[in-house]
Design an enzyme around this catalytic site. Structure first.
Site, PDB file in Angstrom:
ATOM      1  N   ASP A  34      35.890  50.388  -9.698  1.00 31.22           N
ATOM      2  CA  ASP A  34      36.951  51.342 -10.025  1.00 31.22           C
ATOM      3  C   ASP A  34      38.110  50.671 -10.751  1.00 31.22           C
ATOM      4  O   ASP A  34      39.282  50.857 -10.385  1.00 31.22           O
ATOM      5  CB  ASP A  34      37.466  52.025  -8.750  1.00 31.22           C
ATOM      6  CG  ASP A  34      36.350  52.568  -7.874  1.00 31.22           C
ATOM      7  OD1 ASP A  34      35.338  53.014  -8.434  1.00 31.22           O
ATOM      8  OD2 ASP A  34      36.486  52.535  -6.637  1.00 31.22           O
ATOM      9  N   GLU A  86      35.595  63.042 -10.879  1.00 31.47           N
ATOM     10  CA  GLU A  86      36.537  62.308 -10.043  1.00 31.47           C
ATOM     11  C   GLU A  86      37.305  61.334 -10.926  1.00 31.47           C
ATOM     12  O   GLU A  86      37.096  61.276 -12.134  1.00 31.47           O
ATOM     13  CB  GLU A  86      35.804  61.570  -8.916  1.00 31.47           C
ATOM     14  CG  GLU A  86      34.690  60.666  -9.391  1.00 31.47           C
ATOM     15  CD  GLU A  86      33.843  60.107  -8.247  1.00 31.47           C
ATOM     16  OE1 GLU A  86      34.259  60.227  -7.081  1.00 31.47           O
ATOM     17  OE2 GLU A  86      32.774  59.555  -8.528  1.00 31.47           O
TER      18      GLU A  86
END
Length: 550
Positions: A15, A189
């Site tokens: 991420d 997301e």
């Protein structure tokens, strides 16, 4: 100019959120159940990256009892040029049972990337993956995934955007739901807002965190949308370019999307950055499975791709495709990768290496320090390694498919519940431990092995060796998911203790994560540690810790 070899940050570095401030780039990555939390990396050339600090390192968060793969998710870095503040937003995923996904999101700020950071400012509990965008006229916006729990509704939820109060926390006005018109892969997301010329661009991760992962983008002249999709109708970056329609499908695996023609898999969750000379890049996560398997022991790693803007003001990969590559053209001032960049060598002459992380609990002087015996790392034994409360573990990320990890330790146990040694670790249910302990039968310190596999405790009863003088060197050779355990006493040569232990299950897909998940995404670690389930009066002294990648 040089060629950048991906991944730029190997091992658990998922991420990635990238920014540039003046001539320096920074990346923040997720850390899940590991402390200190939120890794911060720095680079001058996008090729060579150094771990410089962590953000959550002063008891700001309690990760005890965290189940795989919950914990600290998707940090987002930003820089407010007006106030000259670094901002970091993150989610603390507390519960995933029942697909409820209870997550609290916070923001912190600092005038320097290494702090001191402010106390966490609560933002919302609506979902996860928050990102802050600093707009003109001192307005700030928060984009996040609104998690959906109701049957018959869009799964796993919608991207929402609201103005945010960065001084006091919370949102201003209402949340604005963004339609899913610019994603076909679903599982939207990690929303991030960028502004260029007249457009706001909304970058999202899509397709779940598995083999169908990708990065999609939409744009609008209003920050609240509606956002039009990229004209290709496909992700602008992925490792599996063939079409996937999974809108409304919460599955994160998508093993059918494995690309047999690429070493890189799961490319997605991207973050854009511009160089001082106007070149554009995207950092993103990726995985590399063991050959012949769909198992990823190194977890989700950080990679980078060169981008370009089209005449129609859309961004795409520099070669016009959407396939993420293992080799990328670096910026004009990039340098070759330093040799042995990811090896770890710590002789504990002073403070221990910044690379060391601990699962579930904080690193505190009362149980780990280099002061009680200078030149050594002393670890006071505590809970069993099955514990999610107080395991006494010091670990570093595995960054290669082939490496050696070794240490030298002094340890004098007087009970079978006192142990110390070296091992491989994924989480509290999955590890391999080569260690010293006390044998009542031998009335001596012995070397033996204990293993945890999907929560099962496995003793190596046929492997017990009496140790001379309570001192020993230990080594684990890891090669493509197979471990060889070795030892050396005094001036002897290294000797094999256990050959060919299959540890391929120490991988994201091989462990037993929360029900409904495909395991975890927190990756393999190497560790030294100690256990004292007796009187809490034992400790081990480690003389050195080396990880050498082959």
């Amino acid at each position: 100019m040089t060629t950048i070899q991906n991944p730029i940050i190997p091992g658990m570095a998922p991420d990635p959120s990238i920014i540039r401030v003046e001539d320096t780039y920074y990346i923040a990555t997720s850390t899940f159940h590991w402390n200190p939390a939120i890794q911060l990396f720095q680079s001058k050339d996008l090729t060579n990256w150094e771990l410089i600090d962590y953000v959550l390192k002063k008891d700001e968060v309690n990760l005890r009892g965290t189940n795989t793969p919950a914990g600290i998710w998707a940090p987002h870095l930003s820089y407010d040029a007006v106030t000259k503040k670094y901002w970091l937003a993150y989610s603390h995923m507390i519960n995933m049972a029942g697909r409820e996904f209870n997550s609290d999101s916070y923001a912190m700020w600092a005038y320097d990337i290494t702090g001191p950071w402010s106390e966490p400012i609560f933002l919302t509990a609506i979902g996860f993956d928050p990102a802050i965008f600093h707009d003109e006229e001192d307005k700030h916006y928060l984009a996040i995934l609104e998690w959906e729990t109701r049957e018959g509704y869009q799964a796993p939820g919608h991207i929402v955007i609201a103005e945010v109060d960065l001084e006091n926390g919370g949102i201003i006005g209402e949340w604005h739901r963004i339609n899913h018109g610019f994603t076909t892969r679903g599982c939207a997301e990690a929303p991030q807002i960028y502004k260029r010329k007249d457009y706001y661009y909304l970058l999202i991760a899509a397709g779940g965190t598995g083999y169908g992962h990708g990065v999609e983008i939409g744009r609008s002249k209003d920050v609240f949308g509606p956002y039009e999709p990229h004209p290709s109708g496909e992700p602008i970056l992925t490792s599996s370019p063939r079409h996937l329609f999974s809108l409304g499908d919460p599955d994160a695996g998508h093993f059918e999307m494995y690309n047999p023609n690429s070493m890189m898999q799961k490319a997605g969750h991207g973050s854009l950055v511009e160089t001082p000379t106007g070149e554009w890049y995207i950092s993103h996560l990726m995985s590399r499975p063991l050959e012949g398997t769909l198992l990823n022991p190194l977890g989700r790693e950080t990679s980078i791709q060169k981008m370009r803007w089209t005449e129609e003001d859309w961004i795409e990969l520099a070669d016009g495709s959407n396939l993420a590559k293992m080799e990328v053209e670096g910026p004009e001032d990039s340098l070759p990768l330093k040799e042995n960049a990811y090896d770890v060598r710590d002789d504990f002459d002073g403070n221990y290496s910044l690379s060391f992380m601990t699962p579930y609990r904080n690193q505190e002087d009362k149980w780990v320090n280099t002061t009680e015996r200078p030149g050594y790392l002393r670890i006071h034994g505590e809970n069993s390694f099955f514990s999610q409360i107080n395991p006494a573990i010091m670990a570093t990320r595995a960054t290669s498919f082939s490496y050696e990890v070794q240490t030298s330790l002094s340890f004098k146990p007087d009970h079978y519940s006192e142990t110390a040694g070296i091992g491989l670790y994924y989480d509290s249910n999955n590890w391999l431990y080569l260690h010293l302990t006390y044998s009542e039968e031998q009335s001596a310190t012995i070397l033996t092995v204990l293993q945890a596999k999907l929560g099962e405790r496995i003793e190596y009863g046929n492997h017990r060796l009496v140790v001379n003088n309570d001192e020993i060197e230990l080594k684990i050779n890891y090669d493509q998911g197979i471990a060889t355990l070795m030892y050396r006493q005094s001036d002897e040569q290294w000797k094999r203790f256990v050959d060919d232990v299959d540890v391929t299950y120490l991988s994201d897909e091989g462990v037993n994560g929360e029900p409904g998940e495909i395991g975890g995404f927190t990756a393999l670690f190497n560790f030294i540690g100690s256990v004292d389930a007796h009187q809490r009066d034992s400790y081990a002294d480690f003389d050195y810790y080396y990880v050498t990648n082959v």
